[in-house]
Motif scaffolding. Structure first.
Motif, PDB file in Angstrom:
ATOM      1  N   ALA A 122       0.828  -1.202   0.000  1.00  0.00           N
ATOM      2  CA  ALA A 122       0.000   0.000   0.000  1.00  0.00           C
ATOM      3  C   ALA A 122       0.862   1.252   0.000  1.00  0.00           C
ATOM      4  O   ALA A 122       0.571   2.241  -0.694  1.00  0.00           O
ATOM      5  CB  ALA A 122      -0.939  -0.007   1.203  1.00  0.00           C
ATOM      6  N   HIS A 123       1.926   1.222   0.770  1.00  0.00           N
ATOM      7  CA  HIS A 123       2.848   2.359   0.828  1.00  0.00           C
ATOM      8  C   HIS A 123       3.532   2.569  -0.517  1.00  0.00           C
ATOM      9  O   HIS A 123       3.629   3.701  -1.014  1.00  0.00           O
ATOM     10  CB  HIS A 123       3.891   2.106   1.918  1.00  0.00           C
ATOM     11  N   ALA A 124       3.982   1.473  -1.124  1.00  0.00           N
ATOM     12  CA  ALA A 124       4.705   1.573  -2.398  1.00  0.00           C
ATOM     13  C   ALA A 124       3.818   2.106  -3.519  1.00  0.00           C
ATOM     14  O   ALA A 124       4.282   2.858  -4.383  1.00  0.00           O
ATOM     15  CB  ALA A 124       5.269   0.203  -2.778  1.00  0.00           C
ATOM     16  N   SER A 125       2.524   1.733  -3.504  1.00  0.00           N
ATOM     17  CA  SER A 125       1.611   2.165  -4.565  1.00  0.00           C
ATOM     18  C   SER A 125       1.010   3.541  -4.309  1.00  0.00           C
ATOM     19  O   SER A 125       0.371   4.114  -5.199  1.00  0.00           O
ATOM     20  CB  SER A 125       0.480   1.148  -4.712  1.00  0.00           C
ATOM     21  N   GLY A 126       1.191   4.058  -3.090  1.00  0.00           N
ATOM     22  CA  GLY A 126       0.583   5.334  -2.740  1.00  0.00           C
ATOM     23  C   GLY A 126      -0.853   5.203  -2.270  1.00  0.00           C
ATOM     24  O   GLY A 126      -1.530   6.212  -2.016  1.00  0.00           O
ATOM     25  N   LEU A 127      -1.340   3.971  -2.132  1.00  0.00           N
ATOM     26  CA  LEU A 127      -2.713   3.766  -1.679  1.00  0.00           C
ATOM     27  C   LEU A 127      -2.918   4.300  -0.272  1.00  0.00           C
ATOM     28  O   LEU A 127      -3.928   4.956   0.022  1.00  0.00           O
ATOM     29  CB  LEU A 127      -3.072   2.281  -1.731  1.00  0.00           C
ATOM     30  N   GLY A 128      -1.985   4.027   0.613  1.00  0.00           N
ATOM     31  CA  GLY A 128      -2.119   4.482   1.989  1.00  0.00           C
ATOM     32  C   GLY A 128      -0.843   4.263   2.770  1.00  0.00           C
ATOM     33  O   GLY A 128       0.094   3.605   2.281  1.00  0.00           O
ATOM     34  N   PRO A 129      -0.776   4.765   3.985  1.00  0.00           N
ATOM     35  CA  PRO A 129       0.447   4.662   4.785  1.00  0.00           C
ATOM     36  C   PRO A 129       0.609   3.283   5.412  1.00  0.00           C
ATOM     37  O   PRO A 129      -0.358   2.543   5.590  1.00  0.00           O
ATOM     38  CB  PRO A 129       0.223   5.710   5.885  1.00  0.00           C
ATOM     39  N   ARG A 130       1.831   2.951   5.721  1.00  0.00           N
ATOM     40  CA  ARG A 130       2.080   1.801   6.586  1.00  0.00           C
ATOM     41  C   ARG A 130       1.581   2.169   7.979  1.00  0.00           C
ATOM     42  O   ARG A 130       1.899   3.245   8.490  1.00  0.00           O
ATOM     43  CB  ARG A 130       3.577   1.489   6.628  1.00  0.00           C
ATOM     44  N   TRP A 131       0.820   1.269   8.580  1.00  0.00           N
ATOM     45  CA  TRP A 131       0.311   1.575   9.922  1.00  0.00           C
ATOM     46  C   TRP A 131       1.457   1.801  10.902  1.00  0.00           C
ATOM     47  O   TRP A 131       1.334   2.587  11.845  1.00  0.00           O
ATOM     48  CB  TRP A 131      -0.584   0.434  10.411  1.00  0.00           C
ATOM     49  N   ALA A 132       2.568   1.123  10.683  1.00  0.00           N
ATOM     50  CA  ALA A 132       3.717   1.285  11.576  1.00  0.00           C
ATOM     51  C   ALA A 132       4.225   2.719  11.582  1.00  0.00           C
ATOM     52  O   ALA A 132       4.777   3.188  12.593  1.00  0.00           O
ATOM     53  CB  ALA A 132       4.838   0.333  11.157  1.00  0.00           C
ATOM     54  N   ASP A 133       4.034   3.438  10.469  1.00  0.00           N
ATOM     55  CA  ASP A 133       4.509   4.819  10.396  1.00  0.00           C
ATOM     56  C   ASP A 133       3.664   5.762  11.261  1.00  0.00           C
ATOM     57  O   ASP A 133       4.040   6.928  11.452  1.00  0.00           O
ATOM     58  CB  ASP A 133       4.489   5.300   8.945  1.00  0.00           C
ATOM     59  N   LEU A 134       2.534   5.278  11.763  1.00  0.00           N
ATOM     60  CA  LEU A 134       1.656   6.102  12.604  1.00  0.00           C
ATOM     61  C   LEU A 134       1.942   5.896  14.088  1.00  0.00           C
ATOM     62  O   LEU A 134       1.354   6.584  14.925  1.00  0.00           O
ATOM     63  CB  LEU A 134       0.183   5.751  12.324  1.00  0.00           C
ATOM     64  N   GLN A 135       2.819   4.969  14.413  1.00  0.00           N
ATOM     65  CA  GLN A 135       2.980   4.563  15.801  1.00  0.00           C
ATOM     66  C   GLN A 135       3.425   5.697  16.723  1.00  0.00           C
ATOM     67  O   GLN A 135       2.874   5.885  17.805  1.00  0.00           O
ATOM     68  CB  GLN A 135       3.974   3.404  15.908  1.00  0.00           C
ATOM     69  N   SER A 136       4.424   6.456  16.318  1.00  0.00           N
ATOM     70  CA  SER A 136       4.944   7.497  17.210  1.00  0.00           C
ATOM     71  C   SER A 136       3.899   8.567  17.487  1.00  0.00           C
ATOM     72  O   SER A 136       3.734   9.019  18.631  1.00  0.00           O
ATOM     73  CB  SER A 136       6.205   8.120  16.616  1.00  0.00           C
ATOM     74  N   GLN A 137       3.150   8.968  16.463  1.00  0.00           N
ATOM     75  CA  GLN A 137       2.114   9.978  16.668  1.00  0.00           C
ATOM     76  C   GLN A 137       0.972   9.415  17.511  1.00  0.00           C
ATOM     77  O   GLN A 137       0.430  10.109  18.376  1.00  0.00           O
ATOM     78  CB  GLN A 137       1.573  10.469  15.327  1.00  0.00           C
ATOM     79  N   TRP A 138       0.618   8.158  17.277  1.00  0.00           N
ATOM     80  CA  TRP A 138      -0.431   7.520  18.068  1.00  0.00           C
ATOM     81  C   TRP A 138      -0.031   7.473  19.538  1.00  0.00           C
ATOM     82  O   TRP A 138      -0.826   7.810  20.420  1.00  0.00           O
ATOM     83  CB  TRP A 138      -0.686   6.106  17.542  1.00  0.00           C
ATOM     84  N   GLN A 139       1.190   7.062  19.793  1.00  0.00           N
ATOM     85  CA  GLN A 139       1.656   6.983  21.176  1.00  0.00           C
ATOM     86  C   GLN A 139       1.669   8.360  21.833  1.00  0.00           C
ATOM     87  O   GLN A 139       1.292   8.505  23.011  1.00  0.00           O
ATOM     88  CB  GLN A 139       3.052   6.356  21.224  1.00  0.00           C
ATOM     89  N   GLU A 140       2.077   9.359  21.083  1.00  0.00           N
ATOM     90  CA  GLU A 140       2.111  10.713  21.627  1.00  0.00           C
ATOM     91  C   GLU A 140       0.715  11.186  22.026  1.00  0.00           C
ATOM     92  O   GLU A 140       0.519  11.739  23.111  1.00  0.00           O
ATOM     93  CB  GLU A 140       2.718  11.659  20.590  1.00  0.00           C
ATOM     94  N   GLU A 141      -0.266  10.964  21.155  1.00  0.00           N
ATOM     95  CA  GLU A 141      -1.620  11.420  21.447  1.00  0.00           C
ATOM     96  C   GLU A 141      -2.261  10.599  22.562  1.00  0.00           C
ATOM     97  O   GLU A 141      -2.972  11.144  23.420  1.00  0.00           O
ATOM     98  CB  GLU A 141      -2.477  11.376  20.180  1.00  0.00           C
ATOM     99  N   MET A 142      -2.021   9.294  22.572  1.00  0.00           N
ATOM    100  CA  MET A 142      -2.584   8.473  23.643  1.00  0.00           C
ATOM    101  C   MET A 142      -1.924   8.780  24.982  1.00  0.00           C
ATOM    102  O   MET A 142      -2.599   8.807  26.023  1.00  0.00           O
ATOM    103  CB  MET A 142      -2.414   6.990  23.304  1.00  0.00           C
TER     104      MET A 142
END
Length: 256
Positions: free
Chosen positions: A187-207
């Motif tokens: 999904a990341h390579a095709s531009g369809l959407g982000p790797r969920w792993a790339d959201l981890q730091s922001q998710w942890q910060e907000e939680m």
């Protein structure tokens, strides 16, 4: 009625992971209808469940088009076998008490908000349009759930104990949210959407900000990692599906 057969293409599975997480979480939140602590919250939870099911409908319709097997949103929602659902395990856990529900909603709304935000830049124009609408709903869901986490965590002795118990039960399932595999990479390579792993730091910060306001501390993360995104579910999933799919399987093609 037999289950439908679906494809295994990474783009299709990527959409199913989001759609199924919304669908299953909406089903669980909907179980609060008529049972919430106060009338206002009963209405709020019902509306959030409807938001999530609406997001799932849009995604399943798009996923069906990408799969190319002619399956519509209803068939994908109700006629798959358990192993073909790709929701995170966190969404399928039993309803629990109100503290459990609020914390789970906060955890998943935070993830979905970040996903929708990134998906607005998707190479798939239809997915980007879905994300543009859904992000507004996810922001409200996160704020609503986060406010309750703070209210209960920093509330009475009873409410704090319940929130701490919910945190111990739910936090280990957060590891799955950011487990990286070939579906995410495609999904990341095709531009369809982000790797969920790339959201981890922001998710942890907000939680962590929500938990800090509630005077709560997340437990240390262990080696456990659930596998719902790969179709391997907890013992709770089959029972939930039996209830969710009953009408469609009993009366195939039934219409209101």
């Amino acid at each position: 009625m037999q289950s439908i057969r679906i494809g295994q293409e990474p783009q299709f599975q990527y959409l199913l992971r989001i759609a199924d997480t919304c669908l299953v979480l909406g089903q669980r939140i909907g179980e609060w209808c008529g049972h919430a602590p106060i009338l206002e919250e009963d209405i709020a939870l019902a509306n959030m469940a409807l938001d999530l099911i609406g997001q799932a409908r849009a995604l399943l319709t798009r996923a069906g088009a990408l799969d190319g097997r002619g399956h519509d949103e209803d068939q994908l929602a109700f006629l798959r076998g358990e192993g073909d659902y790709l929701n995170v395990t966190l969404a399928e856990l039993p309803r629990g008490d109100f503290a459990f529900t609020c914390l789970r909603n906060a955890m998943l709304a935070t993830l979905l908000k970040q996903l929708w935000q990134r998906l607005q830049e998707s190479s798939d124009a239809e997915l980007a349009a879905i994300a543009g609408k859904a992000i507004k709903e996810a922001r409200y869901h996160q704020q609503h759930a986060g406010d309750w986490v703070v209210r209960l965590g920093d509330g009475t002795t009873e409410s704090r104990q319940r929130m701490q118990r919910a945190l111990q039960q739910l936090w280990p399932y957060s590891a799955e949210l950011f487990d990286l595999d070939a579906v995410d990479e495609a999904a990341h390579a095709s531009g369809l959407g982000p790797r969920w792993a790339d959201l981890q730091s922001q998710w942890q910060e907000e939680m962590q900000a929500i938990l800090a306001a509630a005077d709560l501390t997340a437990p240390a993360r262990g080696a456990f990692c659930s596998t719902g995104k790969r179709g391997i579910h907890s013992e709770h999933m089959g029972r939930m599906l039996a209830e969710m799919q009953y009408l469609q399987r009993s009366f195939p093609g039934g219409m209101w």
